[in-house]
Scaffold this active site. Structure first.
Site, PDB file in Angstrom:
ATOM      1  CD  GLU A  30      -2.547   1.668   0.416  1.00 53.09           C
ATOM      2  OE1 GLU A  30      -3.656   0.956   0.123  1.00 53.09           O
ATOM      3  OE2 GLU A  30      -2.349   3.015   0.069  1.00 53.09           O
ATOM      4  CG  ASP A  85      -8.275  -3.757  -2.771  1.00 53.50           C
ATOM      5  OD1 ASP A  85      -8.997  -2.961  -3.478  1.00 53.50           O
ATOM      6  OD2 ASP A  85      -8.196  -4.285  -1.619  1.00 53.50           O
ATOM      7  CB  THR A 141      -7.566   4.369  -5.904  1.00 55.97           C
ATOM      8  OG1 THR A 141      -6.004   4.420  -6.066  1.00 55.97           O
ATOM      9  CG2 THR A 141      -7.738   4.842  -4.255  1.00 55.97           C
TER      10      THR A 141
HETATM   11  N1  SAM Z   1     -11.933  -1.222  -2.763  1.00 57.80           N
HETATM   12  C1  SAM Z   1     -11.335   0.189  -3.273  1.00 57.80           C
HETATM   13  C2  SAM Z   1     -12.142   0.719  -4.389  1.00 57.80           C
HETATM   14  O1  SAM Z   1     -12.005  -0.207  -5.663  1.00 57.80           O
HETATM   15  O2  SAM Z   1     -12.654   1.762  -4.444  1.00 57.80           O
HETATM   16  C3  SAM Z   1      -9.899   0.147  -3.191  1.00 57.80           C
HETATM   17  C4  SAM Z   1      -9.598   0.409  -1.839  1.00 57.80           C
HETATM   18  S1  SAM Z   1      -8.094   0.396  -1.344  1.00 57.80           S
HETATM   19  C5  SAM Z   1      -8.112   1.518   0.069  1.00 57.80           C
HETATM   20  C6  SAM Z   1      -7.078   1.497  -2.694  1.00 57.80           C
HETATM   21  C7  SAM Z   1      -5.790   1.510  -2.207  1.00 57.80           C
HETATM   22  O3  SAM Z   1      -4.990   1.703  -3.527  1.00 57.80           O
HETATM   23  C8  SAM Z   1      -5.578   2.959  -1.692  1.00 57.80           C
HETATM   24  O4  SAM Z   1      -5.177   3.099  -0.197  1.00 57.80           O
HETATM   25  C9  SAM Z   1      -4.337   3.665  -2.364  1.00 57.80           C
HETATM   26  O5  SAM Z   1      -3.578   4.327  -1.428  1.00 57.80           O
HETATM   27  C10 SAM Z   1      -3.773   2.568  -2.959  1.00 57.80           C
HETATM   28  N2  SAM Z   1      -2.893   2.636  -4.050  1.00 57.80           N
HETATM   29  C11 SAM Z   1      -2.949   3.594  -5.128  1.00 57.80           C
HETATM   30  N3  SAM Z   1      -2.218   3.472  -5.954  1.00 57.80           N
HETATM   31  C12 SAM Z   1      -1.078   2.651  -5.525  1.00 57.80           C
HETATM   32  C13 SAM Z   1       0.203   2.121  -6.014  1.00 57.80           C
HETATM   33  N4  SAM Z   1       0.773   2.669  -7.040  1.00 57.80           N
HETATM   34  N5  SAM Z   1       0.761   1.348  -5.048  1.00 57.80           N
HETATM   35  C14 SAM Z   1       0.226   0.795  -3.930  1.00 57.80           C
HETATM   36  N6  SAM Z   1      -1.003   1.352  -3.691  1.00 57.80           N
HETATM   37  C15 SAM Z   1      -1.706   2.112  -4.322  1.00 57.80           C
END
Ligand code: SAM
Length: 273
Positions: free
Chosen positions: A106, A154, A156
């Site tokens: 994350e 999973d 954003t």
């Molecule tokens: N279930 C959700 C949705 O579809 O709306 C996704 C939930 S999860 C909280 C998404 C996470 O991806 C976020 O906390 C964000 O910080 C993370 N994220 C985005 N880009 C990323 C990257 N390049 N590497 C790791 N994490 C990432």
């Protein structure tokens, strides 16, 4: 006085949820993070104005993004989850006894911290010895990872740090980090409201994986409530789920749902042809 949270899902579609209280609101180095208590869906995590998860409907998303690839791989032991800092996918993954190690990657440490504080029922397995949390960019992490059985994206929506998670170069790195029978899944948005994202993900994965399939689930707080996941497999085909391995409790995923989710409406078939 009534307080309402509004998500601008597209320039012409909004979701409105009545809010009882805002529990946390702050800028992290990556995004604006809000936790609110809603009337209808319980506690909710919002990033940059977009609902990520609610206590009431999170089980659908987390079960479907996790159990489907884990049931397709013949013997999943090592798994990576990119994004998913709320911990819901980790919680589901650890229901599989064969899974020895889950790497949660994350980018935003604040998501993990606030999930532990406000969503104990979702983040419950983040401190499990089988879980390793890496607060770093998933794109970089995947480049140096090797021998994973299952990789779940999973993420954003494809904005900000998540843009690269929807590119063919990333899918190539994923294929390289997976073993011979490796399986990946990425959340790929709504066929009603973001058909172009689905096309981008499916086309991108097809350049790398011999098997690419879309599957669907009903998630009320996500745009249109009708959500897609795209699965890429180096070997195993999505087939009937082996009932004997599913000895854990679920609320949405069942072996029948596992198969039915791959049956696509004609307009979705047309979208990805
Ligand atoms: N279930 C959700 C949705 O579809 O709306 C996704 C939930 S999860 C909280 C998404 C996470 O991806 C976020 O906390 C964000 O910080 C993370 N994220 C985005 N880009 C990323 C990257 N390049 N590497 C790791 N994490 C990432």
């Amino acid at each position: 006085m009534e307080v309402w949270f509004t998500e601008n899902q597209t320039p012409s579609v909004r979701l409105g949820l009545k809010v009882k209280s805002i529990l946390h609101q702050a800028m992290t180095p990556y995004q604006e993070l809000m936790v609110a208590e809603t009337d209808a869906y319980g506690r909710m995590l919002v990033l940059d104005g977009a609902v990520q998860t609610t206590v009431m409907d999170e089980f659908v998303y987390h079960e479907m993004i996790t159990h489907v690839p884990l049931m397709i791989h013949p013997h999943p032991q090592r798994m990576g989850i990119i994004g998913g800092g709320d911990g819901g996918a980790v919680r589901e993954a650890l229901k599989h006894p064969s899974v020895e190690q889950v790497h949660l990657v994350e980018i935003d440490a604040e998501v993990v911290r606030q999930a532990k504080r406000y969503f104990p029922e979702i983040s419950v397995e983040l401190d499990n010895p089988r879980t390793q949390v890496h607060c770093t960019d998933g794109i970089e992490w995947v480049r140096q990872a090797r021998d994973l059985d299952v990789l779940v994206v999973d993420s954003t929506d494809p904005v900000g740090p998540a843009v690269g998670l929807f590119q063919p170069e990333f899918y190539q790195s994923v294929a390289d980090c997976l073993g011979e029978e490796g399986v990946m899944v990425a959340q790929s948005e709504s066929p009603f409201l973001e058909p172009e994202v689905i096309q981008m993900v499916v086309q991108g994965m097809r350049t790398v994986f011999p098997v690419v399939r879309l599957y669907l689930a009903a998630i009320p707080t996500y745009p249109s409530g009708f959500w897609s996941f795209t699965l890429g497999s180096k070997g195993p085909l999505p087939g009937p789920a082996d009932l004997s391995r599913a000895k854990f409790a679920t609320r949405y995923w069942t072996p029948a749902i596992h198969e039915a989710a791959f049956a696509l409406p004609q307009f979705v078939e047309d979208l990805i042809r």
